[in-house]
Design an enzyme around this catalytic site. Structure first.
Site, PDB file in Angstrom:
ATOM      1  N   VAL A 171       8.167   4.801  12.707  1.00  0.00           N
ATOM      2  CA  VAL A 171       7.405   5.968  13.170  1.00  0.00           C
ATOM      3  C   VAL A 171       6.755   5.574  14.489  1.00  0.00           C
ATOM      4  O   VAL A 171       6.046   4.563  14.565  1.00  0.00           O
ATOM      5  CB  VAL A 171       6.359   6.396  12.121  1.00  0.00           C
ATOM      6  CG1 VAL A 171       5.470   7.505  12.675  1.00  0.00           C
ATOM      7  CG2 VAL A 171       7.060   6.871  10.849  1.00  0.00           C
ATOM      8  N   SER A 191       8.948  -2.483  -0.536  1.00  0.00           N
ATOM      9  CA  SER A 191       8.345  -3.012  -1.762  1.00  0.00           C
ATOM     10  C   SER A 191       8.584  -4.521  -1.935  1.00  0.00           C
ATOM     11  O   SER A 191       8.917  -4.982  -3.009  1.00  0.00           O
ATOM     12  CB  SER A 191       8.931  -2.248  -2.963  1.00  0.00           C
ATOM     13  OG  SER A 191       8.299  -2.594  -4.156  1.00  0.00           O
ATOM     14  N   ALA A 250       0.831  -1.205   0.000  1.00  0.00           N
ATOM     15  CA  ALA A 250       0.000   0.000   0.000  1.00  0.00           C
ATOM     16  C   ALA A 250       0.867   1.257   0.000  1.00  0.00           C
ATOM     17  O   ALA A 250       0.613   2.196  -0.763  1.00  0.00           O
ATOM     18  CB  ALA A 250      -0.926  -0.016   1.217  1.00  0.00           C
ATOM     19  N   CYS A 300       3.645 -12.205  -0.073  1.00  0.00           N
ATOM     20  CA  CYS A 300       2.904 -13.349  -0.629  1.00  0.00           C
ATOM     21  C   CYS A 300       3.861 -14.428  -1.132  1.00  0.00           C
ATOM     22  O   CYS A 300       3.477 -15.587  -1.254  1.00  0.00           O
ATOM     23  CB  CYS A 300       2.010 -12.884  -1.783  1.00  0.00           C
ATOM     24  SG  CYS A 300       1.053 -11.421  -1.380  1.00  0.00           S
TER      25      CYS A 300
HETATM   26  P1  FAD Z   1       2.355  -4.841   4.873  1.00  0.00           P
HETATM   27  O1  FAD Z   1       2.775  -5.677   3.740  1.00  0.00           O
HETATM   28  O2  FAD Z   1       2.131  -5.479   6.203  1.00  0.00           O
HETATM   29  O3  FAD Z   1       3.443  -3.692   5.039  1.00  0.00           O
HETATM   30  C1  FAD Z   1       3.368  -2.763   6.041  1.00  0.00           C
HETATM   31  C2  FAD Z   1       4.774  -2.340   6.387  1.00  0.00           C
HETATM   32  O4  FAD Z   1       4.688  -1.287   7.311  1.00  0.00           O
HETATM   33  C3  FAD Z   1       5.594  -3.437   7.066  1.00  0.00           C
HETATM   34  O5  FAD Z   1       6.757  -3.715   6.315  1.00  0.00           O
HETATM   35  C4  FAD Z   1       5.944  -2.854   8.423  1.00  0.00           C
HETATM   36  O6  FAD Z   1       7.269  -3.156   8.800  1.00  0.00           O
HETATM   37  C5  FAD Z   1       5.790  -1.377   8.185  1.00  0.00           C
HETATM   38  N1  FAD Z   1       5.430  -0.645   9.406  1.00  0.00           N
HETATM   39  C6  FAD Z   1       4.427  -0.924  10.269  1.00  0.00           C
HETATM   40  N2  FAD Z   1       4.399  -0.018  11.243  1.00  0.00           N
HETATM   41  C7  FAD Z   1       5.397   0.862  11.001  1.00  0.00           C
HETATM   42  C8  FAD Z   1       5.869   2.012  11.655  1.00  0.00           C
HETATM   43  N3  FAD Z   1       5.297   2.450  12.772  1.00  0.00           N
HETATM   44  N4  FAD Z   1       6.917   2.653  11.128  1.00  0.00           N
HETATM   45  C9  FAD Z   1       7.526   2.216   9.980  1.00  0.00           C
HETATM   46  N5  FAD Z   1       7.105   1.124   9.328  1.00  0.00           N
HETATM   47  C10 FAD Z   1       6.051   0.459   9.825  1.00  0.00           C
HETATM   48  N6  FAD Z   1      -2.272 -11.474  -0.242  1.00  0.00           N
HETATM   49  C11 FAD Z   1      -2.811 -11.830  -1.432  1.00  0.00           C
HETATM   50  O7  FAD Z   1      -3.615 -11.076  -1.994  1.00  0.00           O
HETATM   51  N7  FAD Z   1      -2.461 -13.012  -2.044  1.00  0.00           N
HETATM   52  C12 FAD Z   1      -1.567 -13.872  -1.486  1.00  0.00           C
HETATM   53  O8  FAD Z   1      -1.244 -14.910  -2.056  1.00  0.00           O
HETATM   54  C13 FAD Z   1      -0.997 -13.531  -0.228  1.00  0.00           C
HETATM   55  N8  FAD Z   1      -0.104 -14.354   0.366  1.00  0.00           N
HETATM   56  C14 FAD Z   1       0.475 -13.972   1.549  1.00  0.00           C
HETATM   57  C15 FAD Z   1       1.402 -14.826   2.152  1.00  0.00           C
HETATM   58  C16 FAD Z   1       2.003 -14.453   3.336  1.00  0.00           C
HETATM   59  C17 FAD Z   1       2.993 -15.368   3.981  1.00  0.00           C
HETATM   60  C18 FAD Z   1       1.687 -13.202   3.938  1.00  0.00           C
HETATM   61  C19 FAD Z   1       2.336 -12.782   5.222  1.00  0.00           C
HETATM   62  C20 FAD Z   1       0.756 -12.368   3.369  1.00  0.00           C
HETATM   63  C21 FAD Z   1       0.143 -12.740   2.157  1.00  0.00           C
HETATM   64  N9  FAD Z   1      -0.806 -11.930   1.548  1.00  0.00           N
HETATM   65  C22 FAD Z   1      -1.383 -12.298   0.367  1.00  0.00           C
HETATM   66  C23 FAD Z   1      -1.219 -10.662   2.187  1.00  0.00           C
HETATM   67  C24 FAD Z   1      -0.435  -9.513   1.625  1.00  0.00           C
HETATM   68  O9  FAD Z   1       0.928  -9.783   1.729  1.00  0.00           O
HETATM   69  C25 FAD Z   1      -0.790  -8.269   2.400  1.00  0.00           C
HETATM   70  O10 FAD Z   1      -2.165  -8.047   2.238  1.00  0.00           O
HETATM   71  C26 FAD Z   1      -0.035  -7.055   1.921  1.00  0.00           C
HETATM   72  O11 FAD Z   1       1.349  -7.223   2.114  1.00  0.00           O
HETATM   73  C27 FAD Z   1      -0.492  -5.825   2.677  1.00  0.00           C
HETATM   74  O12 FAD Z   1       0.271  -4.754   2.278  1.00  0.00           O
HETATM   75  P2  FAD Z   1       0.409  -3.477   3.216  1.00  0.00           P
HETATM   76  O13 FAD Z   1       1.328  -2.567   2.511  1.00  0.00           O
HETATM   77  O14 FAD Z   1      -0.933  -3.000   3.612  1.00  0.00           O
HETATM   78  O15 FAD Z   1       1.041  -4.026   4.571  1.00  0.00           O
END
Ligand code: FAD
Length: 454
Positions: A86, A45, A18, A49
């Site tokens: 943060v 980045s 995101a 998954c």
């Molecule tokens: P995240 O990927 O969780 O990233 C958020 C980031 O924010 C993290 O790196 C964290 O370190 C950082 N962060 C948090 N708080 C702070 C802070 N206070 N300061 C600085 N940094 C911070 N989805 C699918 O659609 N298909 C799939 O096949 C699938 N397989 C998956 C398999 C696994 C093993 C996992 C764990 C997830 C899978 N997902 C899948 C889910 C998908 O990975 C997540 O929905 C997606 O990564 C969410 O993206 P995001 O950017 O919202 O959050």
């Protein structure tokens, strides 16, 4: 804050799906915007998954999971600060507190627009032994590296997976491929709770056919360790399972505490409440991805569906609006897909179980049909389940199980749901046909024809 500076400043908290989608989109819309993303881990980045496939060895190196490096973002004029957390947001003064995790230093920095993309954390059920050496969760690249290092250095023989959602199922396959005797426990009466029991049973059978011991209706109560603090067994309601490695796959909770402490409103399941433009209740502050709510088109309200597919789209919308454009998120129907070994399963919309729980009148059919012309060699039959409202014939949901690549047909049904099609509409769909791809009546059409007779 912005008045003393020429360029406006967009800060992003969380540099994965995101967060970096938001950054890229905002950059495209506003070349002058200063964009800084703070990320707590050492990577931005990255594709979480792919972590099960890193463990399986299908993905060779952790670095292969990274879509774009900090250097590539820098060339786009996006600054990424890894190993920076943060720790607080001050929405009145438009500042955030940041901790440099490498140096240990702390500083405060300002923003004009803020995108919160902190994701979701793996739920760690409160049980004895959860912190023992050899107990893992899977979310970050570092988590994947830690599991692989443990496999290489400690050579565990027996693994227990607590939780049988899609992460548990995918990791079970990976562990078997790495030669571990694997047991999977779930407190619920079936694996893959977001599917109906009949489809989930196909996955359970596939896991068992490949040597995974599956124990459902079986709550893990504690993890036992040895005197050196290493995991030795998982004790559950039904028994004691010896283990050298435990993976917790018990679901994900929105990482929203930072937002909550800043007075930003939370909604469904503790996720950050957002409107269709991914705006929070605080002007200039957006939230996207696993930390935020998702509008569910069938439930006609907010829901929590933490998936990478959604996180990318929501991030793009947040970045559009933060970058001065106008974007809206179209909502989800709850489409998901996973595989283990030779079986792929896909779901979209409401399961029959969910429809009943919501008090909706629902009827269903489940058919099995060849996935190719009967004379053409193919990967075998697929199962299609349709759930619909008997009052008006509206499709409510669908599930598919079959040879891995075939499960992707669920997208036809997701498209149907997005556009409010009925069973009769489904029957009329002009789906493609040639013997190497499908029978002349595609299994989806066969299921719709059977549904129409019910
Ligand atoms: P995240 O990927 O969780 O990233 C958020 C980031 O924010 C993290 O790196 C964290 O370190 C950082 N962060 C948090 N708080 C702070 C802070 N206070 N300061 C600085 N940094 C911070 N989805 C699918 O659609 N298909 C799939 O096949 C699938 N397989 C998956 C398999 C696994 C093993 C996992 C764990 C997830 C899978 N997902 C899948 C889910 C998908 O990975 C997540 O929905 C997606 O990564 C969410 O993206 P995001 O950017 O919202 O959050």
């Amino acid at each position: 804050m912005s008045s003393s500076r020429e360029a406006k400043r967009l800060l992003i908290i969380g540099g994965v799906a995101a967060g970096m989608s938001a950054a890229s989109r905002a950059r495209r819309l506003d070349p002058d915007l200063e964009i800084v993303a703070y990320e707590r881990t050492g990577y931005v980045s990255y594709g979480s998954c792919g972590l099960p496939y890193l463990i399986a060895g299908v993905v060779r190196e952790a670095a292969d999971l990274v879509a774009r490096t900090p250097e590539q973002f820098a060339r786009q004029g996006i600054e990424t600060r890894t190993n920076h957390e943060v720790t607080a947001i001050d929405t009145s003064n438009k500042t955030v507190e940041v901790k440099d995790l490498t140096e240990g230093s702390e500083f405060s920095t300002g923003y004009d627009k803020l995108v919160i993309a902190t994701g979701g954390s793996p739920i760690r059920p409160p049980m004895p032994g959860i912190k023992l050496e050899g107990v893992f969760v899977l979310r970050t690249v570092e988590d994947g590296i830690a599991v692989n290092r443990f496999l290489a250095e400690e050579r565990p023989r027996r693994a227990v997976i607590i939780g049988s959602g899609y992460i548990g199922v995918e990791v079970a396959e990976a562990f078997v491929q790495r030669g571990l005797q694997t047991t999977m426990l779930d407190m619920l009466p079936q694996v893959l709770d977001n599917f109906d029991a009949d489809i989930a049973q196909l996955m359970q059978s596939e896991l068992e056919r490949n040597g995974v011991i599956v124990s459902v209706d079986d709550t893990a109560q504690g993890i036992e360790g040895d005197t050196a603090g290493r995991v030795r067994a998982v004790v559950s309601a039904r028994g004691r399972y010896e283990a050298d490695l435990v993976l917790i796959g018990a679901g994900v909770a929105a990482e929203s505490l930072l937002a909550q402490e800043a007075g930003i409103r939370l909604g469904t399941k503790g996720a950050i409440a957002v409107d269709e433009g991914m705006r929070t209740n605080v002007p200039g502050v957006y939230a996207a991805g696993d930390c935020a709510e998702t509008y569910h088109l069938l439930l006609k309200g907010p829901s929590y569906v933490p998936l990478g597919s959604t996180a990318n789209k929501q991030g793009r919308v947040a970045g559009t609006n933060a970058g001065g454009g106008e974007g809206t998120f179209g909502g989800v129907v709850g489409t998901a897909i996973t595989k283990a070994f030779e079986l792929g399963v896909g779901v979209t919309g409401l399961t029959e179980k969910a429809a009943v729980q919501l008090g909706r009148a629902a009827r269903s059919v489940s058919i099995e049909h060849g996935s190719r012309a009967h004379y053409y060699p193919g990967p075998g039959p697929i199962r299609v389940k349709l759930v619909w409202d008997p009052a008006d014939g509206m499709l409510l949901g669908a599930q598919i199980a079959g040879p891995v690549a075939e499960a992707k047909r669920i997208d036809v049904l997701a498209t149907a749901l997005h556009h409010g099609l009925t069973i009769e509409d489904l029957q009329r769909l002009d789906l493609s046909y040639a013997p190497p791809f499908s029978p002349v009546w595609d299994p989806i059409l066969v299921a719709a024809n059977v549904a129409a007779k019910n």
